[in-house]
Design a protein around this motif. Sequence first.
Motif, PDB file in Angstrom:
ATOM      1  N   SER A 240       0.827  -1.197   0.000  1.00 47.82           N
ATOM      2  CA  SER A 240       0.000   0.000   0.000  1.00 47.82           C
ATOM      3  C   SER A 240       0.868   1.257   0.000  1.00 47.82           C
ATOM      4  N   LYS A 241       0.298   2.331  -0.537  1.00 52.38           N
ATOM      5  CA  LYS A 241       0.943   3.636  -0.498  1.00 52.38           C
ATOM      6  C   LYS A 241       0.484   4.377   0.743  1.00 52.38           C
ATOM      7  N   VAL A 242       1.227   5.389   1.119  1.00 49.85           N
ATOM      8  CA  VAL A 242       0.879   6.132   2.327  1.00 49.85           C
ATOM      9  C   VAL A 242      -0.442   6.860   2.149  1.00 49.85           C
ATOM     10  N   GLU A 243      -0.785   7.252   0.911  1.00 49.46           N
ATOM     11  CA  GLU A 243      -2.033   7.982   0.686  1.00 49.46           C
ATOM     12  C   GLU A 243      -3.267   7.121   0.919  1.00 49.46           C
ATOM     13  N   GLU A 244      -3.133   5.810   0.795  1.00 50.05           N
ATOM     14  CA  GLU A 244      -4.290   4.949   1.014  1.00 50.05           C
ATOM     15  C   GLU A 244      -4.289   4.312   2.396  1.00 50.05           C
ATOM     16  N   SER A 245      -3.313   4.655   3.244  1.00 47.85           N
ATOM     17  CA  SER A 245      -3.210   4.012   4.549  1.00 47.85           C
ATOM     18  C   SER A 245      -4.429   4.283   5.423  1.00 47.85           C
ATOM     19  N   PHE A 246      -4.980   5.508   5.340  1.00 45.92           N
ATOM     20  CA  PHE A 246      -6.118   5.820   6.193  1.00 45.92           C
ATOM     21  C   PHE A 246      -7.328   4.952   5.849  1.00 45.92           C
ATOM     22  N   ASN A 247      -7.725   4.938   4.580  1.00 41.03           N
ATOM     23  CA  ASN A 247      -8.905   4.161   4.191  1.00 41.03           C
ATOM     24  C   ASN A 247      -8.695   2.670   4.370  1.00 41.03           C
ATOM     25  N   LEU A 248      -7.473   2.205   4.128  1.00 41.49           N
ATOM     26  CA  LEU A 248      -7.192   0.779   4.297  1.00 41.49           C
ATOM     27  C   LEU A 248      -7.308   0.361   5.758  1.00 41.49           C
ATOM     28  N   GLN A 249      -6.734   1.174   6.651  1.00 47.53           N
ATOM     29  CA  GLN A 249      -6.822   0.858   8.069  1.00 47.53           C
ATOM     30  C   GLN A 249      -8.240   1.081   8.589  1.00 47.53           C
TER      31      GLN A 249
ATOM     32  N   ASP B 181      -7.206   2.824  14.584  1.00 47.97           N
ATOM     33  CA  ASP B 181      -5.879   3.296  14.183  1.00 47.97           C
ATOM     34  C   ASP B 181      -5.827   4.819  14.110  1.00 47.97           C
ATOM     35  N   HIS B 182      -6.908   5.451  13.676  1.00 53.23           N
ATOM     36  CA  HIS B 182      -6.871   6.892  13.463  1.00 53.23           C
ATOM     37  C   HIS B 182      -6.839   7.675  14.770  1.00 53.23           C
ATOM     38  N   THR B 183      -7.106   7.038  15.913  1.00 54.65           N
ATOM     39  CA  THR B 183      -6.979   7.747  17.186  1.00 54.65           C
ATOM     40  C   THR B 183      -5.515   7.993  17.544  1.00 54.65           C
ATOM     41  N   LYS B 184      -4.636   7.135  17.058  1.00 54.48           N
ATOM     42  CA  LYS B 184      -3.206   7.291  17.324  1.00 54.48           C
ATOM     43  C   LYS B 184      -2.474   7.959  16.160  1.00 54.48           C
ATOM     44  N   TYR B 185      -2.964   7.723  14.943  1.00 55.78           N
ATOM     45  CA  TYR B 185      -2.333   8.293  13.755  1.00 55.78           C
ATOM     46  C   TYR B 185      -3.410   9.006  12.921  1.00 55.78           C
ATOM     47  N   PRO B 186      -3.821  10.198  13.361  1.00 52.67           N
ATOM     48  CA  PRO B 186      -4.930  10.885  12.683  1.00 52.67           C
ATOM     49  C   PRO B 186      -4.590  11.422  11.306  1.00 52.67           C
ATOM     50  N   GLY B 187      -3.324  11.579  10.994  1.00 58.75           N
ATOM     51  CA  GLY B 187      -2.948  12.135   9.705  1.00 58.75           C
ATOM     52  C   GLY B 187      -2.950  13.641   9.712  1.00 58.75           C
ATOM     53  N   VAL B 188      -2.565  14.215   8.576  1.00 59.29           N
ATOM     54  CA  VAL B 188      -2.466  15.673   8.468  1.00 59.29           C
ATOM     55  C   VAL B 188      -3.848  16.310   8.487  1.00 59.29           C
TER      56      VAL B 188
ATOM     57  N   SER C  47      -7.099   1.461  -9.518  1.00 64.19           N
ATOM     58  CA  SER C  47      -8.511   1.094  -9.403  1.00 64.19           C
ATOM     59  C   SER C  47      -8.789   0.249  -8.166  1.00 64.19           C
ATOM     60  N   SER C  48      -7.762  -0.382  -7.600  1.00 60.80           N
ATOM     61  CA  SER C  48      -7.939  -1.207  -6.397  1.00 60.80           C
ATOM     62  C   SER C  48      -7.299  -0.583  -5.162  1.00 60.80           C
ATOM     63  N   ARG C  49      -6.819   0.646  -5.271  1.00 61.76           N
ATOM     64  CA  ARG C  49      -6.170   1.307  -4.139  1.00 61.76           C
ATOM     65  C   ARG C  49      -7.180   2.242  -3.462  1.00 61.76           C
ATOM     66  N   LEU C  50      -7.236   2.179  -2.146  1.00 60.18           N
ATOM     67  CA  LEU C  50      -8.275   2.877  -1.394  1.00 60.18           C
ATOM     68  C   LEU C  50      -7.922   4.341  -1.141  1.00 60.18           C
ATOM     69  N   LEU C  51      -7.521   5.035  -2.175  1.00 60.86           N
ATOM     70  CA  LEU C  51      -7.282   6.469  -2.074  1.00 60.86           C
ATOM     71  C   LEU C  51      -8.611   7.216  -2.188  1.00 60.86           C
ATOM     72  N   PRO C  52      -8.736   8.372  -1.537  1.00 58.63           N
ATOM     73  CA  PRO C  52      -9.923   9.193  -1.801  1.00 58.63           C
ATOM     74  C   PRO C  52     -10.064   9.538  -3.276  1.00 58.63           C
ATOM     75  N   ASN C  53      -8.931   9.663  -3.970  1.00 54.42           N
ATOM     76  CA  ASN C  53      -8.979   9.958  -5.404  1.00 54.42           C
ATOM     77  C   ASN C  53      -9.641   8.842  -6.187  1.00 54.42           C
ATOM     78  N   THR C  54      -9.460   7.584  -5.749  1.00 57.33           N
ATOM     79  CA  THR C  54     -10.071   6.462  -6.457  1.00 57.33           C
ATOM     80  C   THR C  54     -11.576   6.445  -6.246  1.00 57.33           C
ATOM     81  N   PHE C  55     -12.020   6.703  -5.016  1.00 56.39           N
ATOM     82  CA  PHE C  55     -13.458   6.801  -4.776  1.00 56.39           C
ATOM     83  C   PHE C  55     -14.060   7.919  -5.632  1.00 56.39           C
ATOM     84  N   ALA C  56     -13.369   9.052  -5.686  1.00 55.48           N
ATOM     85  CA  ALA C  56     -13.862  10.170  -6.500  1.00 55.48           C
ATOM     86  C   ALA C  56     -13.863   9.810  -7.981  1.00 55.48           C
ATOM     87  N   LEU C  57     -12.843   9.075  -8.428  1.00 53.87           N
ATOM     88  CA  LEU C  57     -12.756   8.683  -9.829  1.00 53.87           C
ATOM     89  C   LEU C  57     -13.950   7.842 -10.245  1.00 53.87           C
TER      90      LEU C  57
END
Length: 458
Positions: free
Chosen positions: A57-66, A105-112, A225-235
Amino acid sequence: STPSTPSSRQRDHTRASRFANPRGAMSGQSSQFGLRLASQILLLATSLIALVTCPHSKVEESFNLQAAHDLYYVGVLPAVKSFNNVDPSCPEGGVQTCLATEPYDHTKYPGVVPRTFIGAFFLSSIARLVSMMIPRKMFCLSSHPLALQFLIRFELLLIGWLAHLRLASSVESYFQKRASELHSAQSAQSASRSNKKLRTTIQPSLIASYYLLITAVQFHLPFYSSRLLPNTFALVLVTIAYSEWFSRRPRRTAIYLVFTAAIFRCDMLLLLFTVGLAMLVRRDLSVPEAVLTGTITGVVSLAVTVPLDSVMWGRPIWPEFEVWYFNTVDNRSSEWGEQPVHWYMTSALPKGMLATAFLLPLAFIRLPERIKHGFGPKKEIGNEPLLDKSLVWYFTPVCGFVLLYSLLPHKEIRFIFPALPMFNVCAAYGMSRLHQCASPGVESRKLTRYMTGLMYFG
């Protein structure tokens, strides 16, 4: 008996040729069906290959994946129970509530910036249903996290694939209606001018097949197409919006774009602006209709995203508003790097489209026909003008979206993913023009199929 008009003689000749050579007509239909099926399978296969061969996974999809992982194993209930438990130790700007056992996971690593849980909630709910349908004695999905990750990614891949099929079908219907309208208008004119040759049209099914093929041979759309980025959902949603646009349903187009901008990617406001402006100029939508549609869809979108995201983040929140404020008002996205204004045009789009970018001009210039028949007045090309305006009103707003996005300093290729499907439609139209000029007539269908096979696999 009354003398037959040129248009009636032409129809009689067409009917006679069909009855005289029914095997040729059936062969043409089967060939078109084979092209479409091959394109569909190839797009699905390339996307699956990217999913299987690169499970990382890429770092951009880590939030949605977790988030999908947590919502599948933990659910929403712990967040609901602890929604009102304020934790004074939480840092300012971070998660404002103390979830009872901190299972997320997002309680400890909320992201930017905060992101929505809507996409992850939808995919994890489907995975739960699949898990319930599979007997535990046969296979326990909960005991295999990697299998669960594959399933969730495959769900998104399949939804995106179906969105591309829907767009291809809408493009085919659009060109079928356009060809029918053009033929009717020219038939009326040819009734008074019997020596005028009807304008030739490109097969709509060919354009749809080449759209799927061009999308399949590129890298970014099948891979992401299989990566859980917000950009993919928008696409996915923007691709469906394009299909509604080609189907001449402007209100549905606006609904999908507003929903996408409000929930998944606030930068889709730029695409909403350019596409909406084009629909207003063409009078597909009136100003009152646009305002009413945008207001109702915006309210419904907030009713979908705010409750779930507020519970999960532990405070009242509209994630995409905070993302918009971070990127636009604070202008802090430039902290992650800046690119020159021309970067999307000179670097990102060439990388995204690869060699298919050379097909874009052929969607608007009838150059292959001119090269084949000459630039002078030839009877083989009728009165066709050099410029083809079939896709101008669709291409221009999307190109304007890319140009507006170029004004922002921080640039990434994933930001302009929503532009690629429309560019691929234009490239497919250009490729179909080359195909039609290179293909022989009806009398040599076997050679046509042979040449098409070389185009596909060569």
